[in-house]
Design a protein around this motif. Sequence first.
Motif, PDB file in Angstrom:
ATOM      1  N   THR A 137       8.939  -5.262   4.778  1.00 44.48           N
ATOM      2  CA  THR A 137       9.831  -6.414   4.988  1.00 44.48           C
ATOM      3  C   THR A 137      11.222  -6.004   5.427  1.00 44.48           C
ATOM      4  O   THR A 137      12.096  -6.860   5.629  1.00 44.48           O
ATOM      5  CB  THR A 137       9.933  -7.218   3.680  1.00 44.48           C
ATOM      6  OG1 THR A 137      10.405  -6.356   2.641  1.00 44.48           O
ATOM      7  CG2 THR A 137       8.587  -7.806   3.290  1.00 44.48           C
ATOM      8  N   SER A 138      11.416  -4.691   5.605  1.00 45.83           N
ATOM      9  CA  SER A 138      12.736  -4.201   6.010  1.00 45.83           C
ATOM     10  C   SER A 138      12.882  -4.231   7.524  1.00 45.83           C
ATOM     11  O   SER A 138      11.950  -4.583   8.254  1.00 45.83           O
ATOM     12  CB  SER A 138      12.955  -2.773   5.500  1.00 45.83           C
ATOM     13  OG  SER A 138      12.140  -1.876   6.218  1.00 45.83           O
ATOM     14  N   THR A 139      14.057  -3.835   7.977  1.00 43.71           N
ATOM     15  CA  THR A 139      14.329  -3.800   9.420  1.00 43.71           C
ATOM     16  C   THR A 139      14.195  -2.400  10.001  1.00 43.71           C
ATOM     17  O   THR A 139      14.558  -2.157  11.145  1.00 43.71           O
ATOM     18  CB  THR A 139      15.746  -4.321   9.697  1.00 43.71           C
ATOM     19  OG1 THR A 139      16.686  -3.532   8.959  1.00 43.71           O
ATOM     20  CG2 THR A 139      15.870  -5.788   9.293  1.00 43.71           C
ATOM     21  N   SER A 140      13.672  -1.468   9.195  1.00 44.05           N
ATOM     22  CA  SER A 140      13.493  -0.094   9.681  1.00 44.05           C
ATOM     23  C   SER A 140      12.098   0.403   9.291  1.00 44.05           C
ATOM     24  O   SER A 140      11.433  -0.165   8.414  1.00 44.05           O
ATOM     25  CB  SER A 140      14.564   0.834   9.084  1.00 44.05           C
ATOM     26  OG  SER A 140      14.464   0.858   7.672  1.00 44.05           O
ATOM     27  N   ALA A 141      11.654   1.459   9.961  1.00 43.06           N
ATOM     28  CA  ALA A 141      10.327   2.030   9.696  1.00 43.06           C
ATOM     29  C   ALA A 141      10.269   2.620   8.296  1.00 43.06           C
ATOM     30  O   ALA A 141      11.257   3.165   7.785  1.00 43.06           O
ATOM     31  CB  ALA A 141      10.007   3.109  10.722  1.00 43.06           C
ATOM     32  N   SER A 215       8.417  -1.093   1.242  1.00 37.43           N
ATOM     33  CA  SER A 215       9.229  -2.111   0.572  1.00 37.43           C
ATOM     34  C   SER A 215       8.375  -3.102  -0.201  1.00 37.43           C
ATOM     35  O   SER A 215       8.843  -3.716  -1.151  1.00 37.43           O
ATOM     36  CB  SER A 215      10.081  -2.850   1.607  1.00 37.43           C
ATOM     37  OG  SER A 215       9.252  -3.474   2.575  1.00 37.43           O
ATOM     38  N   ASN A 216       7.113  -3.271   0.190  1.00 35.63           N
ATOM     39  CA  ASN A 216       6.226  -4.191  -0.512  1.00 35.63           C
ATOM     40  C   ASN A 216       5.836  -3.588  -1.858  1.00 35.63           C
ATOM     41  O   ASN A 216       5.408  -2.446  -1.946  1.00 35.63           O
ATOM     42  CB  ASN A 216       4.982  -4.479   0.323  1.00 35.63           C
ATOM     43  CG  ASN A 216       4.173  -5.644  -0.225  1.00 35.63           C
ATOM     44  OD1 ASN A 216       3.724  -5.606  -1.362  1.00 35.63           O
ATOM     45  ND2 ASN A 216       3.981  -6.665   0.603  1.00 35.63           N
ATOM     46  N   ALA A 217       5.952  -4.360  -2.902  1.00 35.64           N
ATOM     47  CA  ALA A 217       5.714  -3.861  -4.258  1.00 35.64           C
ATOM     48  C   ALA A 217       4.285  -3.411  -4.492  1.00 35.64           C
ATOM     49  O   ALA A 217       4.003  -2.677  -5.449  1.00 35.64           O
ATOM     50  CB  ALA A 217       6.089  -4.943  -5.282  1.00 35.64           C
ATOM     51  N   ALA A 218       3.351  -3.844  -3.620  1.00 43.07           N
ATOM     52  CA  ALA A 218       1.950  -3.460  -3.780  1.00 43.07           C
ATOM     53  C   ALA A 218       1.700  -2.003  -3.413  1.00 43.07           C
ATOM     54  O   ALA A 218       0.618  -1.469  -3.654  1.00 43.07           O
ATOM     55  CB  ALA A 218       1.066  -4.371  -2.934  1.00 43.07           C
ATOM     56  N   PHE A 219       2.703  -1.340  -2.819  1.00 39.44           N
ATOM     57  CA  PHE A 219       2.490   0.019  -2.310  1.00 39.44           C
ATOM     58  C   PHE A 219       3.632   0.959  -2.680  1.00 39.44           C
ATOM     59  O   PHE A 219       4.067   1.753  -1.861  1.00 39.44           O
ATOM     60  CB  PHE A 219       2.337  -0.004  -0.789  1.00 39.44           C
ATOM     61  CG  PHE A 219       1.277  -0.934  -0.286  1.00 39.44           C
ATOM     62  CD1 PHE A 219      -0.067  -0.613  -0.414  1.00 39.44           C
ATOM     63  CD2 PHE A 219       1.614  -2.144   0.288  1.00 39.44           C
ATOM     64  CE1 PHE A 219      -1.051  -1.484   0.050  1.00 39.44           C
ATOM     65  CE2 PHE A 219       0.644  -3.013   0.757  1.00 39.44           C
ATOM     66  CZ  PHE A 219      -0.699  -2.689   0.627  1.00 39.44           C
TER      67      PHE A 219
END
Length: 580
Positions: A137-141, A215-219
Amino acid sequence: MTTRDEHMSTDVNVGSITFTGLGSGTDFESMVTKLIEVESYHKKQMEAWKTEWETKIEALNEINTAMLNLKSTLETMDSMTEFLTKGVASSDSSVLTASADATAESGSHSIVVNQLAANAVITNANGLASKTTKVNTSTSAQTFAYSYKGNDYSVTVGAGATLEQMVSAINSDPANAGVRASIITDGSQYYLQMRGLDLGSNASLSFNASATTMSNAAFNDASDFSITQAARNAQVKVDGWPSASDAWIESNSNTLTDVVQGLTFNLKSLGSNPPAAVTISVETDYDSVKENIQSFVDNVNTVRSLVKTLTKFDENLEQGSVMTGNYAVQLVDSQLKQVTAEIGNGFLRYNAGPPATGDKISSLSQIGIMTDANEGSLTQGLLVIDAEILDDVLRQEPNAVAELFAATNIGGERVDTGNFSYYSGVTGVTKAGVYDVSYTVSGGVITGAVIDGKAANVDNEKGTITSMEGNSRGMVININDFPADSTGKGVVRLKQGKSGEMAAVLKDITNGETGALNILEDNYTDIIKSIDKKIDYEEQRLALMETNMRLKFSRLEALLGEYENLSTSMESQISQLSSS
């Protein structure tokens, strides 16, 4: 007054003359035809001669085709695995099946399957709402990392990437060493599942949370993935071994090829719990072996029968066939008969000893295959099988019979003195045959060695000698009591079965450039070309002769016409004088 000239036409056109009438009453056309026919005798002789050579070429092609067919058949049975078929049965094919090659011993084996080899599978614990849910969900890789077979891997997940896009990035990663990512669902949520493609306990797979920056909490936590299938080895016991209750033969595959010589086990399932023993039974398929032998004999006889027909001499008519007395065909026939009559290439005649040496079966005659020599027999000159002898030998020595037909560089030795054995050869270089060997070991080193009459290369570190030239080139012999002082002497051989030996002979015979039949056909073709030139010359000579004859006869016809006209005129004048 109408003269005979008006009923005769002489046409000279492009060097040809034709008669359209008979001015003098003489059939000059028939005379020309008959004279040319007489003069064509030599041309007809050459045409008949050409036909004979063409017939010979057709016969050579027929023989060559039969030999190529024989070669193809022999190449389907020139290895032990192809020739000596072993039948395998399983008492429970849902648990275990097996296949056998020629080296498998007849008998039975008890197999217990305790565990199947499996690949590793991990699945993330926290599902996502959809396949298109953003995992970054971020703006960077960001980085997704995992470990497989003890090595770490990482994949770059672009800004705003979805679950689908992350799966694609994992699968398309050039560094991916055998892990497949996919999306699964329980009907309401979607999960990332990763599976290793390799089986076995060494093919472990795990999520590397410390190197992951998603950024995703699942990972982003080690607990986010669970092992849904652990990588593990297959576990079996064979004939009660290993004997300890908790000890097993382990393999990273469900196909086991090195547990029992000649057998390949295919594990299917565990069956009952606790697992029960499955019996694998191995038997020689004698019917298949006999079919191979019959095929060998039938195809050899096809060639022999053809050669016999093309070279026979009819004593009643005192006339030979198209290839009667042909040296090349006789030579080829003799070569093939020599293969079937002689001891196998690289085989040694059996000596009961002690110690026993050589091969119990070394020739076709020992298994009941012989050439019918009975005068007047329908099978005279062909191979015949004594079924009773064959059945008896095949039941007692199936492997020896198979080696006679299908041995492929199987090594052996006859030791007269010393202690040595065949170690290896080079495929395609070391030729089958029997080779004399001698060596001397003194002071802990090999001081001299000879193979097939030529000095051999010595390796004092390994205690081996190697042939460097001749048909035995590449053959390595191990001196078994090295470095003890000794003198050794005997023979080492490589065996080649009759199928391979005859196929090799046929390969030389039918070679498109150097084969005897091809060379003979080229010679015959050259002869035909020479005859064609002579026929062309004769045709030109006859055409010129016919043209000249027609010119002469046309002039004669014209002259006779003039005399006829003159005679008629004189008769008319005399008649007028008489009437006056």
